[in-house]
Design a protein around this motif. Structure first.
Motif, PDB file in Angstrom:
ATOM      1  N   PRO A  61       0.850  -1.207   0.000  1.00  0.00           N
ATOM      2  CA  PRO A  61       0.000   0.000   0.000  1.00  0.00           C
ATOM      3  C   PRO A  61       0.874   1.243   0.000  1.00  0.00           C
ATOM      4  O   PRO A  61       1.941   1.264   0.607  1.00  0.00           O
ATOM      5  N   SER A  62       0.422   2.289  -0.655  1.00  0.00           N
ATOM      6  CA  SER A  62       1.233   3.494  -0.802  1.00  0.00           C
ATOM      7  C   SER A  62       0.862   4.592   0.183  1.00  0.00           C
ATOM      8  O   SER A  62       1.516   5.632   0.212  1.00  0.00           O
ATOM      9  N   SER A  63      -0.181   4.383   0.971  1.00  0.00           N
ATOM     10  CA  SER A  63      -0.619   5.414   1.909  1.00  0.00           C
ATOM     11  C   SER A  63      -1.374   4.767   3.065  1.00  0.00           C
ATOM     12  O   SER A  63      -1.758   3.587   2.987  1.00  0.00           O
ATOM     13  N   VAL A  64      -1.613   5.533   4.117  1.00  0.00           N
ATOM     14  CA  VAL A  64      -2.377   5.017   5.251  1.00  0.00           C
ATOM     15  C   VAL A  64      -3.811   4.679   4.842  1.00  0.00           C
ATOM     16  O   VAL A  64      -4.319   3.618   5.219  1.00  0.00           O
ATOM     17  N   PRO A  65      -4.519   5.524   4.073  1.00  0.00           N
ATOM     18  CA  PRO A  65      -5.859   5.128   3.634  1.00  0.00           C
ATOM     19  C   PRO A  65      -5.854   3.819   2.831  1.00  0.00           C
ATOM     20  O   PRO A  65      -6.762   2.999   2.977  1.00  0.00           O
TER      21      PRO A  65
END
Length: 349
Positions: A61-65
């Motif tokens: 994943p590239s972000s927290v969301p």
């Protein structure tokens, strides 16, 4: 330690880090609508997962969301690392796929400085209450009062002076309802477990999902409150005191009806000594936890030999009993039983 064991231990550590990160997010707001700045635990969990995946040239994943989405879409058996059976059952998720709510598994696994957050906070409160009758009464109050609104408080003052007095001393354990559980300005209770619930829609007050996660869906909600007029019991106490409280009462009634003497034992409320009928004394505690491996570890900490859980966990959670037994050290004198079978188990010694 074998390579496979080491790999499972590393995977379990990452999974627990993810649980801690999601837990931190859930304290801030609904995990599906999070905003910057993110809690440090959530960013750390993402970084740890990215490092693991990048080193193996795997997608990450590239972000927290996006991490939250991964936690909703993947069960414990579907991550790019093995999660040890002592950590979580294969079907366990950290975020519910349909509602994007933090799950009980997530809450149970979240840690602070290596210690389970729920246990540490609940233990602190129970230690403060003590084991004298007044402490027992206060614990019973918490089990019965997950949500208190203004009209309920006024009713206590008018007709239940003892409850009103207890609430006065316990008010610090209550606070505004978590944002994630407020739907169009209202807070709902599940009619089965008594914990917080989400409605199917604002016009039809039926359960879409509740904190226990195991209750029947699409059943009428117990009560609906104006969110601005209620105080809600803290999350650790809802999950570790109020939720198993109903099962505990069933177990105690069953044992006493079978002729056993049951009395509190030890320095923490919730532990009982079961004796009588010519059987050896046994220490008992009632739990309601989604993951059997960490439950087994907790039972060893509590030094109990009879671990009582709701029948539903044993019948609906595949691998629950096997997962519990596998997490115990060889020769451990600990038995997992349902509340309805506790008398038979106590008799068996």
């Amino acid at each position: 330690m074998s390579e496979a064991t080491n790999t499972a231990a590393e995977g379990s550590a990452i999974f627990r880090s993810l649980a801690t990160g999601i837990w931190a997010l859930s304290l801030k707001e609904h995990v599906s609508s999070i905003k910057l700045p993110y809690p440090a635990a959530a960013q750390l969990a993402l970084d740890r997962l990215v490092l693991h995946c990048a080193a193996r040239q795997e997608q990450y994943p590239s972000s927290v969301p996006e991490l939250v989405a991964w936690c909703a879409e993947r069960s414990a058996s579907e991550w790019p690392f093995p999660v040890g059976p002592n950590m979580a059952l294969p079907a366990a998720r950290l975020v519910d796929e349909a509602t994007r709510m933090r799950t009980r598994t997530c809450a149970e696994l979240a840690v602070d400085d290596g210690a389970p957050i729920l246990d540490a906070q609940a233990d602190s409160v129970m230690n403060d209450l003590g084991t004298e009758p007044i402490g027992v009464g206060k614990r019973e109050f918490l089990i019965d009062h997950v949500v208190i609104d203004r009209s309920g408080h006024r009713r206590m003052l008018a007709t239940e002076p003892l409850s009103a007095q207890r609430f006065k001393g316990l008010k610090y354990l209550y606070g505004p309802p978590p944002d994630a559980w407020v739907v169009e300005g209202r807070v709902h209770q599940c009619s089965t477990c008594g914990l917080l619930a989400l409605p199917t829609n604002h016009k039809q007050a039926r359960t879409a999902w509740c904190e226990a996660e195991t209750c029947p869906r699409d059943t009428p909600l117990s009560t609906s409150y104006d969110a601005s007029n209620v105080q809600v019991l803290r999350t650790p106490l809802r999950l570790l005191v109020a939720l198993p409280g109903r099962t505990e009462r069933i177990a105690l009634r069953t044992l006493r009806a079978a002729g056993f003497l049951v009395r509190p034992v030890g320095a923490v409320l919730g532990n009982y000594l079961v004796s009588g009928r010519g059987e050896p004394d046994r220490r008992m505690r009632v739990y309601d936890r989604m993951q059997p491996g960490p439950l087994a570890e907790r039972a060893l900490v509590d030094r109990v030999s009879l671990v009582v859980v709701p029948e539903q966990l044993l019948t609906t959670q595949a691998g629950y009993r096997d997962g519990f037994d596998a997490a115990l050290p060889p020769g451990a004198d600990v038995r997992l039983v349902s509340a309805t079978d506790i008398a038979t188990a106590a008799h068996a010694g």
